[in-house]
Design an enzyme around this catalytic site. Sequence first.
Site, mmCIF file in Angstrom:
data_model
loop_
_atom_site.group_PDB
_atom_site.id
_atom_site.type_symbol
_atom_site.label_atom_id
_atom_site.label_comp_id
_atom_site.label_asym_id
_atom_site.label_seq_id
_atom_site.Cartn_x
_atom_site.Cartn_y
_atom_site.Cartn_z
ATOM 1 N N ASN A 9 0.855 -1.190 0.000
ATOM 2 C CA ASN A 9 0.000 0.000 0.000
ATOM 3 C C ASN A 9 0.897 1.248 0.000
ATOM 4 O OD1 ASN A 9 -1.470 2.245 0.957
ATOM 5 N ND2 ASN A 9 -2.986 0.902 1.933
ATOM 6 N N LYS A 12 0.440 3.894 2.784
ATOM 7 C CA LYS A 12 0.972 3.534 4.101
ATOM 8 C C LYS A 12 2.492 3.589 4.118
ATOM 9 C CE LYS A 12 -1.509 -0.322 5.060
ATOM 10 N NZ LYS A 12 -1.876 -1.432 5.930
ATOM 11 N N ASP A 68 -1.922 -3.906 11.007
ATOM 12 C CA ASP A 68 -3.323 -4.138 10.690
ATOM 13 C C ASP A 68 -4.124 -3.086 11.440
ATOM 14 O OD1 ASP A 68 -4.969 -5.984 9.094
ATOM 15 O OD2 ASP A 68 -6.016 -6.278 10.979
ATOM 16 N N THR A 69 -5.137 -2.572 10.763
ATOM 17 C CA THR A 69 -5.929 -1.483 11.343
ATOM 18 C C THR A 69 -7.401 -1.803 11.235
ATOM 19 O OG1 THR A 69 -4.283 0.182 10.766
ATOM 20 C CG2 THR A 69 -6.526 0.968 11.040
ATOM 21 N N PHE A 149 -7.049 8.342 2.593
ATOM 22 C CA PHE A 149 -7.661 7.172 1.962
ATOM 23 C C PHE A 149 -8.676 6.557 2.931
ATOM 24 C CE2 PHE A 149 -5.685 3.569 4.248
ATOM 25 C CZ PHE A 149 -4.726 4.258 4.975
ATOM 26 N N GLY A 150 -9.335 5.515 2.466
ATOM 27 C CA GLY A 150 -10.249 4.758 3.326
ATOM 28 C C GLY A 150 -11.340 5.626 3.933
ATOM 29 N N LYS A 172 -1.849 14.572 10.172
ATOM 30 C CA LYS A 172 -2.512 13.284 10.442
ATOM 31 C C LYS A 172 -1.539 12.324 11.134
ATOM 32 C CE LYS A 172 -4.496 9.169 8.372
ATOM 33 N NZ LYS A 172 -4.732 8.356 7.177
ATOM 34 N N HIS A 177 -3.706 6.801 14.675
ATOM 35 C CA HIS A 177 -3.495 5.428 15.133
ATOM 36 C C HIS A 177 -2.189 4.853 14.579
ATOM 37 C CE1 HIS A 177 -5.728 6.016 11.497
ATOM 38 N NE2 HIS A 177 -5.491 4.796 11.069
HETATM 39 P P1 IMP Z 1 -5.184 -1.975 6.975
HETATM 40 O O1 IMP Z 1 -5.192 -3.110 7.909
HETATM 41 O O2 IMP Z 1 -4.205 -0.922 7.341
HETATM 42 O O3 IMP Z 1 -5.081 -2.387 5.537
HETATM 43 O O4 IMP Z 1 -6.574 -1.222 7.124
HETATM 44 C C1 IMP Z 1 -7.803 -1.865 6.860
HETATM 45 C C2 IMP Z 1 -8.774 -0.846 6.327
HETATM 46 O O5 IMP Z 1 -9.003 0.149 7.338
HETATM 47 C C3 IMP Z 1 -8.304 -0.076 5.101
HETATM 48 O O6 IMP Z 1 -8.650 -0.739 3.924
HETATM 49 C C4 IMP Z 1 -9.050 1.227 5.238
HETATM 50 O O7 IMP Z 1 -10.355 1.096 4.727
HETATM 51 C C5 IMP Z 1 -9.135 1.417 6.729
HETATM 52 N N1 IMP Z 1 -8.042 2.291 7.205
HETATM 53 C C6 IMP Z 1 -6.850 1.912 7.732
HETATM 54 N N2 IMP Z 1 -6.114 2.972 8.062
HETATM 55 C C7 IMP Z 1 -6.859 4.048 7.737
HETATM 56 C C8 IMP Z 1 -6.616 5.453 7.844
HETATM 57 O O8 IMP Z 1 -5.574 5.945 8.282
HETATM 58 N N3 IMP Z 1 -7.617 6.238 7.404
HETATM 59 C C9 IMP Z 1 -8.778 5.757 6.895
HETATM 60 N N4 IMP Z 1 -9.036 4.475 6.764
HETATM 61 C C10 IMP Z 1 -8.082 3.611 7.180
#
Ligand code: IMP
Length: 192
Positions: A9, A12, A68-69, A149-150, A172, A177
């Site tokens: 990504n 990120k 992971d988020t 994003f997201g 940001k 997080h």
């Molecule tokens: P990942 O585990 O970091 O890939 O996050 C999973 C999903 O959470 C992503 O596909 C986004 O939809 C959302 N996400 C993660 N980090 C962020 C952020 O900083 N802003 C907005 N959405 C986020």
Amino acid sequence: MEIIFATNNAHKLEEIQAIVGSHFKLLSLNDIGFNEEIPETQPTIEGNALQKAEYIFERFNKPVFADDTGLEVKVLNGEPGVYSARYAGPNCSFSDNVNLLLQNLKSKKDRSARFKTVIALKMSAHKSEFFEGKIDGVITEKLSGKGGFGYDPIFLPVGFKETFSEMSPQAKNEISHRGLATQKLVNFLKTL
Ligand code: IMP
């Protein structure tokens, strides 16, 4: 020192490289020539982060971290949580997820939510380190801003007047997080 960040990504990678600075050279999965999908089948954010880091460590035997988020919305019992990326279904877009979340929060008064990131670091076969970052906020009723994003256009952090999308990437990073979890990771790496 070179360290693999188990992601492709670009958003990120850019965010985290900015925090890590010149202390460490981050290698993406592309950089190491790894093009497979990494399994993410665990029921928790911690579990998925570790699964990804272990998967790469086992294959490359080099220091690696994975993150992971999840976005946890209070009135939705913590959803979308671990399913944040695919909330609106397999192969959905960021805007599909945002629209579904706004739909599910229609007429809800309590719009409080939080982002949670866990980073898992593997530097040896038998040990793992975890770094967590969280930020509280509310889900706005409409999208604001063009950056990020997201769920950024609908996440308003507590104490701020701009959504994550309206903030500069630096602003940001300072409160997010992932920024907080990354700062903990960097502090740890600097002690080695
Ligand atoms: P990942 O585990 O970091 O890939 O996050 C999973 C999903 O959470 C992503 O596909 C986004 O939809 C959302 N996400 C993660 N980090 C962020 C952020 O900083 N802003 C907005 N959405 C986020």
